[in-house]
Structures are given as structure tokens and as C-alpha cells.
Motif scaffolding. Structure first.
Motif, PDB file in Angstrom:
ATOM      1  N   GLY A 286     -36.371  29.303  32.747  1.00 28.73           N
ATOM      2  CA  GLY A 286     -36.200  30.173  33.903  1.00 28.73           C
ATOM      3  C   GLY A 286     -36.015  29.416  35.204  1.00 28.73           C
ATOM      4  N   MET A 287     -35.864  28.086  35.112  1.00 31.64           N
ATOM      5  CA  MET A 287     -35.675  27.240  36.285  1.00 31.64           C
ATOM      6  C   MET A 287     -34.206  26.826  36.384  1.00 31.64           C
ATOM      7  N   PRO A 288     -33.675  26.695  37.610  1.00 34.26           N
ATOM      8  CA  PRO A 288     -32.269  26.313  37.750  1.00 34.26           C
ATOM      9  C   PRO A 288     -32.040  24.851  37.378  1.00 34.26           C
ATOM     10  N   ILE A 289     -30.782  24.532  37.159  1.00 27.93           N
ATOM     11  CA  ILE A 289     -30.367  23.155  36.871  1.00 27.93           C
ATOM     12  C   ILE A 289     -30.379  22.372  38.182  1.00 27.93           C
ATOM     13  N   ARG A 290     -30.997  21.211  38.178  1.00 22.94           N
ATOM     14  CA  ARG A 290     -31.099  20.380  39.381  1.00 22.94           C
ATOM     15  C   ARG A 290     -30.009  19.313  39.345  1.00 22.94           C
ATOM     16  N   CYS A 291     -29.084  19.365  40.305  1.00 21.83           N
ATOM     17  CA  CYS A 291     -28.023  18.375  40.443  1.00 21.83           C
ATOM     18  C   CYS A 291     -28.013  17.902  41.890  1.00 21.83           C
ATOM     19  N   GLY A 292     -28.590  16.735  42.147  1.00 24.87           N
ATOM     20  CA  GLY A 292     -28.697  16.285  43.518  1.00 24.87           C
ATOM     21  C   GLY A 292     -29.461  17.319  44.328  1.00 24.87           C
ATOM     22  N   PRO A 293     -28.932  17.736  45.489  1.00 22.64           N
ATOM     23  CA  PRO A 293     -29.634  18.725  46.318  1.00 22.64           C
ATOM     24  C   PRO A 293     -29.395  20.166  45.870  1.00 22.64           C
ATOM     25  N   TYR A 294     -28.587  20.356  44.818  1.00 19.55           N
ATOM     26  CA  TYR A 294     -28.174  21.702  44.422  1.00 19.55           C
ATOM     27  C   TYR A 294     -29.032  22.228  43.273  1.00 19.55           C
ATOM     28  N   ARG A 295     -29.184  23.545  43.261  1.00 21.35           N
ATOM     29  CA  ARG A 295     -29.877  24.244  42.188  1.00 21.35           C
ATOM     30  C   ARG A 295     -28.901  25.272  41.628  1.00 21.35           C
ATOM     31  N   ILE A 296     -28.515  25.091  40.371  1.00 25.14           N
ATOM     32  CA  ILE A 296     -27.444  25.880  39.767  1.00 25.14           C
ATOM     33  C   ILE A 296     -28.004  26.660  38.583  1.00 25.14           C
ATOM     34  N   ALA A 297     -27.751  27.959  38.559  1.00 24.86           N
ATOM     35  CA  ALA A 297     -28.278  28.788  37.481  1.00 24.86           C
ATOM     36  C   ALA A 297     -27.560  28.533  36.162  1.00 24.86           C
TER      37      ALA A 297
END
Length: 208
Positions: free
Chosen positions: A111-122
Motif C-alpha cells: 500500500g506504499m508508493p514506489i520511491r524513485c528519487g524525490p518522487y512517489r509513484i503509485a
């Protein structure tokens, strides 16, 4: 910067960097620096082959790790644009495929977003990424191996693509990442989504 079909936005750059690091670490775990026994070496190769069957056909685990490191360094170089070969595109395709599958599964379960650098992607849409950023996927077509030479020439099938279709391992020259001459500058990227939290990448609102 790697020369993609579309000039990457900052979100995709972050995805690529995280992907290359993650896949490098994953494959490197199959090929530890310590000298393994023959049985351990075979077991690690089987793990690598099972997770990356297409890559294992062309690269040893150690070769794939070395090439991933080279691609990551080139991708992080903002001052130079680098041209890739079909063997690089295969590695990027398979890396992004596995990365998106793992990260999407983890995001769905946790239930947590994908962490890519400063971004949070569902969610990462791998097929849309390929449609947007890859020039083509001819290197994925085994039938090209039996196509007559005249037909390949008419279709613009490169020797690298034909070699991949035939299952040929790369010549060292086919693994070189060549910088493009000054003046061949990337186009302006499409606007990336506003903010750091993103429902899906690529965004569905991008024009075609």
C-alpha cells in the motif's frame, strides 16, 4: 544522458537510475566476489537465468553487471548524449520489465508508493514506457533470424538486431556506448507531472 526516443523528463530519469541500480544489485547478488564452489556457481547461474532468461542468453551475470554500471554512469552524465546499441536496449528493456513488476507488486501489497528519487509513484506502466521511450522492439523478434537478407535490408533491420534474433552473443564493439557529437542535442522533454506524488507513470494525459 542516454539517447531515448523521447527526451526523458526528470521523473523518468529518476526511474531509470533507480532501476539500473536495483537490477545491478540483484544480478550482482547472483555472482558474489568470493570464489564460489562449482555447485554454488551453478546455482547462482540458474537463479540469474530464471529471473532474466533473455539476458542470460547473451550475457554472463558479471557482464550484465558491468554493462549496467556503464549505462548508469552514462545516464547520469547530463553533459553528453550517448548512443546505444540493440544489446543495450535489450538490457534496458529487461531491466525495466523486472523492475516495474517487482515495484508494482510491492506497492500493491504494502500500500506504499514506489520511491524513485524525490518522487512517489503509485504504479509504473511498463508497456507505456516502452511505447514512449524505445525506438522499436525489433530486437525482441526471433523470426528476423530466418528473414532473407534483402528483406532485412528493406525493413532497415540492423546487423545487431539480426544477431540478437539469431542468439549471437555481442562483439565487444557492440557494447560500446558512443557519445554523440556536439550539436545533436536532445529535444525538450514533455512536461512531467506536477508535484512529487504521481498516480501512474507515464501519465495518461500525455498527447500521442
Amino acid at each position: 544522458m542516454l539517447r531515448w526516443n523521447e527526451t526523458p523528463d526528470q521523473v523518468f530519469q529518476a526511474i531509470v537510475h533507480d532501476c539500473l541500480e536495483s537490477i545491478r544489485d540483484m544480478i550482482e547478488a547472483y555472482d558474489h566476489a568470493e570464489e564460489p564452489t562449482e555447485g554454488e556457481r551453478e546455482a547462482r547461474h540458474i537463479e540469474y537465468r530464471d529471473e532474466f532468461p533473455r539476458l542470460a542468453r547473451y550475457f554472463s551475470g558479471r557482464q550484465a553487471v558491468a554493462l549496467l554500471k556503464t549505462l548508469l554512469k552514462a545516464s547520469q552524465d547530463d553533459g553528453t548524449l550517448y548512443q546505444l546499441t540493440d544489446y543495450h536496449w535489450l538490457l534496458l528493456y529487461e531491466g525495466l520489465r523486472v523492475y516495474a513488476e517487482i515495484e508494482n507488486d510491492h506497492a500493491r501489497i504494502s500500500g506504499m508508493p514506489i520511491r524513485c528519487g524525490p518522487y512517489r509513484i503509485a504504479r509504473l506502466d511498463f508497456e507505456e514506457i516502452v511505447d514512449c521511450y524505445f525506438w522499436d522492439t525489433d530486437f525482441m523478434i526471433p523470426a528476423l533470424a530466418t528473414m532473407p537478407e534483402d528483406a532485412r535490408r528493406q525493413m532497415g533491420v540492423s546487423p545487431e538486431t539480426w544477431g540478437l534474433a539469431c542468439g549471437l552473443t555481442p562483439h565487444p564493439d557492440e557494447l560500446k556506448i558512443e557519445p554523440l557529437p556536439p550539436g545533436d542535442e536532445p529535444r525538450q522533454p514533455r512536461p512531467w507531472p506536477r508535484g512529487k506524488r504521481i498516480v501512474a507513470y507515464p501519465p495518461r494525459t500525455w498527447p500521442r
